[in-house]
Write a protein that holds these residues in place. Structure first.
Motif, short mmCIF file in Angstrom:
data_model
loop_
_atom_site.label_atom_id
_atom_site.label_comp_id
_atom_site.label_asym_id
_atom_site.label_seq_id
_atom_site.Cartn_x
_atom_site.Cartn_y
_atom_site.Cartn_z
N PRO A 471 -53.76 4.84 24.46
CA PRO A 471 -54.91 3.97 24.17
C PRO A 471 -54.58 2.99 23.04
O PRO A 471 -53.55 3.10 22.38
CB PRO A 471 -55.99 4.97 23.73
CG PRO A 471 -55.52 6.31 24.16
CD PRO A 471 -54.03 6.25 24.16
N GLU A 472 -55.48 2.05 22.82
CA GLU A 472 -55.30 1.08 21.74
C GLU A 472 -55.24 1.81 20.40
O GLU A 472 -56.05 2.69 20.12
CB GLU A 472 -56.45 0.07 21.74
CG GLU A 472 -56.31 -1.00 20.67
CD GLU A 472 -57.48 -1.97 20.67
OE1 GLU A 472 -57.59 -2.76 19.70
OE2 GLU A 472 -58.28 -1.95 21.63
N ALA A 473 -54.27 1.44 19.58
CA ALA A 473 -54.09 2.11 18.29
C ALA A 473 -53.36 1.19 17.33
O ALA A 473 -52.67 0.24 17.74
CB ALA A 473 -53.29 3.41 18.47
N ARG A 474 -53.51 1.49 16.03
CA ARG A 474 -52.85 0.71 14.99
C ARG A 474 -52.21 1.67 13.98
O ARG A 474 -52.78 2.71 13.65
CB ARG A 474 -53.85 -0.20 14.28
CG ARG A 474 -54.29 -1.40 15.12
CD ARG A 474 -55.66 -1.90 14.73
NE ARG A 474 -56.68 -0.89 15.04
CZ ARG A 474 -57.22 -0.70 16.23
NH1 ARG A 474 -56.82 -1.44 17.26
NH2 ARG A 474 -58.15 0.23 16.41
N LEU A 475 -51.05 1.26 13.51
CA LEU A 475 -50.32 2.05 12.53
C LEU A 475 -49.85 1.13 11.42
O LEU A 475 -49.32 0.05 11.69
CB LEU A 475 -49.11 2.73 13.21
CG LEU A 475 -48.11 3.47 12.33
CD1 LEU A 475 -48.77 4.67 11.65
CD2 LEU A 475 -46.92 3.94 13.16
N TRP A 476 -50.10 1.54 10.18
CA TRP A 476 -49.61 0.81 9.02
C TRP A 476 -48.54 1.68 8.36
O TRP A 476 -48.77 2.85 8.05
CB TRP A 476 -50.73 0.53 8.03
CG TRP A 476 -51.70 -0.56 8.43
CD1 TRP A 476 -51.69 -1.85 8.01
CD2 TRP A 476 -52.82 -0.44 9.32
NE1 TRP A 476 -52.73 -2.56 8.57
CE2 TRP A 476 -53.45 -1.71 9.38
CE3 TRP A 476 -53.37 0.61 10.06
CZ2 TRP A 476 -54.57 -1.95 10.15
CZ3 TRP A 476 -54.48 0.37 10.83
CH2 TRP A 476 -55.08 -0.89 10.88
N LEU A 477 -47.36 1.10 8.13
CA LEU A 477 -46.22 1.84 7.60
C LEU A 477 -45.68 1.16 6.35
O LEU A 477 -45.43 -0.05 6.36
CB LEU A 477 -45.12 1.93 8.66
CG LEU A 477 -43.75 2.44 8.19
CD1 LEU A 477 -43.84 3.91 7.78
CD2 LEU A 477 -42.70 2.24 9.28
N ILE A 478 -45.48 1.95 5.30
CA ILE A 478 -44.83 1.44 4.09
C ILE A 478 -43.41 2.00 4.07
O ILE A 478 -43.22 3.22 4.02
CB ILE A 478 -45.57 1.87 2.81
CG1 ILE A 478 -47.07 1.55 2.89
CG2 ILE A 478 -44.96 1.18 1.59
CD1 ILE A 478 -47.89 2.04 1.71
N ALA A 479 -42.43 1.12 4.15
CA ALA A 479 -41.03 1.56 4.19
C ALA A 479 -40.16 0.48 3.58
O ALA A 479 -40.38 -0.70 3.80
CB ALA A 479 -40.58 1.84 5.62
N PRO A 480 -39.15 0.85 2.79
CA PRO A 480 -38.27 -0.16 2.19
C PRO A 480 -37.30 -0.74 3.19
O PRO A 480 -37.14 -0.22 4.30
CB PRO A 480 -37.53 0.64 1.10
CG PRO A 480 -37.51 2.04 1.63
CD PRO A 480 -38.79 2.22 2.39
N LYS A 481 -36.65 -1.81 2.81
CA LYS A 481 -35.58 -2.37 3.63
C LYS A 481 -34.51 -1.31 3.84
O LYS A 481 -34.20 -0.54 2.95
CB LYS A 481 -34.96 -3.58 2.95
CG LYS A 481 -35.81 -4.83 2.96
CD LYS A 481 -35.05 -5.97 2.29
CE LYS A 481 -35.88 -7.24 2.26
NZ LYS A 481 -35.15 -8.34 1.57
N GLY A 482 -33.93 -1.31 5.03
CA GLY A 482 -32.86 -0.37 5.32
C GLY A 482 -33.33 0.93 5.93
O GLY A 482 -32.53 1.69 6.48
N ILE A 483 -34.61 1.22 5.83
CA ILE A 483 -35.16 2.41 6.46
C ILE A 483 -36.08 1.97 7.59
O ILE A 483 -37.04 1.23 7.38
CB ILE A 483 -35.93 3.28 5.46
CG1 ILE A 483 -34.95 3.92 4.47
CG2 ILE A 483 -36.74 4.36 6.15
CD1 ILE A 483 -35.58 4.88 3.49
#
Length: 602
Positions: A471-483
């Protein structure tokens, strides 16, 4: 006969899917059919002594395929020589859920977990843990197998888990299973043992002190032979009453590495000695493992390459085109939160949550940062719609499957020595077997990051299925460069849209602020395009540093995006800055009164 059992199981599976309105693709159904066929072959003793891995994504129906296969077997188990079933899980709540979902008569199953008073209700389910031998199906924890396996006990000797006096033939492991376990002896913690031993075992304490002095002198990557202290010393270490569980764990690890080579890793916390042990008895194979992370984790690849005892069952993609992943490239490990404080992160998390004020959110945090919850709740609109969980509880559960939005506040990472120990454990390669190249360890690290993202992201609505998709969904991710770069995220969730998490502009300094002021001055004078070379010359940044220090700076690109300025790369590699504010104004004018613009895309 086994094909008859497979067909019986498949009919039950299709019937169940019809009841709940689940319509997997033909490819997905074929993969589920292979799970059931594998269990049928296991019941007949027709499989090689290997681990059979199904890596189907959450929501496709792995658990339902297993449940209906067991239900089909229960209907005709007498035809298969009364072979018992054992199902192994990580957590108690997963056992409870499986008991409910299988809905077996009480006389056909039992549950066995640790014999603590808090587990009494669990151990009394079905026939009860005192009548395991009579229960056709046994549900237990993986630790019941691996704890004894680490002590060198074979599965065929674990008589308390038998059915009708024989080892159970149909073996199922939910989620993950590894054949080995990494061993890590932190020297600064190891140095505390002599203080506790000095009064009752002064000679042993002195020997350990000498060993500590040797270990602290080794350079990174060195190998060291830990002497065998003899049976008397081992008996004293095993029976000693240590002051805490942590100290006891250190002593237990030391006992396991006596008389063998270890690898010494130099860390900022001091030296660490690592190696590995086997924990899964060889004769527990064949077994079925259902792990959605099977295709992204390096541990299974290592097991297949080095142990050569892994068979991958049919795969089938899940379509995540209804999932949008918003990525904020920002340091977000446990240390980053300690260094930056929660305030930096809370402002952006709250902004995202309040952008959809009528919808539920799930926020995943680190176990070590419970304060983050209160900081977020204080600022969000309708805080009762925000749920929280933490790493350690981010796998398997269905509790949040109806929540359409999730925020992952950082990706769980381990120390470099942990990854090497994990790699050795998966491959079954002790220090004496040779050195693992750094690139191999790095590949495994990337695989573990992917594993955590997949498991966490599928706690919410993406866990569910609509046909072959979600189904429709949203994800917010905090991750540094390289990961977890964007292309890796797109591989983990096939078909998803990966885009920038638009954050509030942060103050720019030095050449970044000079570049911004220059661009804003140009655009305010009616110029719509500014070559990157012109900006680079003006701010005095060397050509070889311009891309790294200016173009790829996350704070700079976020600030430009908030000011409707795009960065475009031409076919010759040159960059150009473009003012897109006029396009946005055009769209807004065309969409007044719900008019949809034709031929305009941003």
């Amino acid at each position: 006969m086994h094909s008859d059992l497979t067909q019986r199981a498949l009919q039950l599976l299709k019937g169940r899917f019809k009841e709940i309105g689940h319509t997997p693709s033909l490819e997905q159904l074929a993969a589920l059919h292979e799970i059931q066929h594998t269990l049928s072959l296991m019941a007949k003793g027709k499989l090689e002594q290997k681990m059979y891995l199904s890596s189907l994504h959450p929501g496709i129906g792995k658990s339902t395929a297993v449940i209906t296969a067991i239900q089909a077997y229960v209907q005709c188990h007498e035809m298969y020589g009364e072979q018992g079933v054992i199902m192994c899980f990580d957590r108690h709540e997963e056992i409870v859920r499986m008991v409910k979902d299988m809905n077996l008569p009480r006389h056909l199953f039992a549950v066995k977990v640790a014999n603590h008073s808090s587990n009494r209700e669990l151990n009394e389910m079905g026939l009860g843990s005192t009548r395991i031998n009579e229960a056709l199906v046994l549900l237990t924890t993986k630790q019941q197998i691996t704890r004894l396996g680490q002590r060198g006990q074979r599965y065929s000797d674990m008589s308390r888990l038998f059915y009708l006096g024989k080892p159970r033939t149909i073996r199922i492991v939910d989620e993950s299973m590894t054949s080995g376990i990494g061993l890590k002896l932190v020297v600064r913690k190891f140095a505390k043992l002599p203080d506790e031993l000095s009064d009752s075992h002064p000679t042993l304490a002195s020997s350990i002190e000498e060993l500590v002095q040797e270990l602290v002198r080794f350079k990174n990557g060195a190998t060291f032979y830990v002497p065998d202290f003899g049976e008397k010393a081992k008996a004293n270490l095993s029976s000693f009453k240590w002051s805490s569980a942590e100290v006891k764990d250190v002593a237990d690890t030391f006992l396991r590495i006596l008389g063998r080579e270890v690898t010494v890793k130099a860390t900022k916390y001091g030296n660490v000695a690592i190696d590995c042990d086997d924990i899964l008895p060889d004769d527990f194979l064949p077994c079925l493992v259902t792990d959605a992370s099977g295709d992204v984790r390096g541990t299974y690849a290592f097991q297949a390459k080095y142990r050569k005892n892994l068979v991958r069952l049919k795969g089938a993609d899940k379509d995540y085109s209804n999932l949008t992943v918003n990525v904020w490239r920002q340091a977000s490990g446990k240390i980053a939160y300690q260094t930056n404080g929660n305030k930096l992160y809370v402002a952006e998390i709250v902004k995202a949550i309040n952008s959809r004020p009528d919808e539920q959110f799930l926020v995943l945090r680190f176990l070590s940062n419970p304060e983050l919850e209160a900081d977020i709740i204080e600022k969000v609109i309708q805080p009762e719609r925000v749920k929280f969980t933490h790493y350690g509880l981010h796998t398997a559960t269905n509790e949040y499957r109806d929540i359409p939005n999730m925020i992952i506040t950082g990706i769980l990472s381990y120390r470099s020595e942990d990854y090497e120990a994990l790699a050795r454990a998966a491959a079954g390669l002790r220090t004496g077997d040779g050195v693992l190249p750094p690139e191999v360890i790095n590949d495994l690290r990337h695989g573990e990051h992917a594993h955590h993202l997949l498991q966490a992201g599928c706690r919410t609505t993406p866990r569910k299925s609509e046909g072959a998709g979600c189904p429709e969904a949203r994800l917010w991710l905090i991750a540094p460069k390289g990961i977890l770069p964007d292309n890796e995220i797109a591989r983990i969730f096939p078909g998803c849209a990966v885009q920038r998490w638009v954050t509030m502009p942060r103050s720019l300094k030095g050449p970044l602020q000079v570049a911004l002021d220059y661009l804003m001055d140009k655009f305010s004078n009616g110029i719509n395009e500014v070559p990157g070379s012109e900006v680079r010359t003006f701010i005095g940044v060397a050509k070889q540093n311009f891309k790294r220090d200016i173009i790829q700076n996350v704070d700079f690109s976020d600030t430009l995006q908030n000011r409707n300025i795009s960065i475009e790369k031409r076919s010759n590699g040159a960059y150009i800055f473009r003012d897109t504010s006029y396009l946005r104004e055009l769209v807004e004018s065309l969409t007044k009164g719900n008019q949809t613009p034709i031929g305009i895309s941003l």
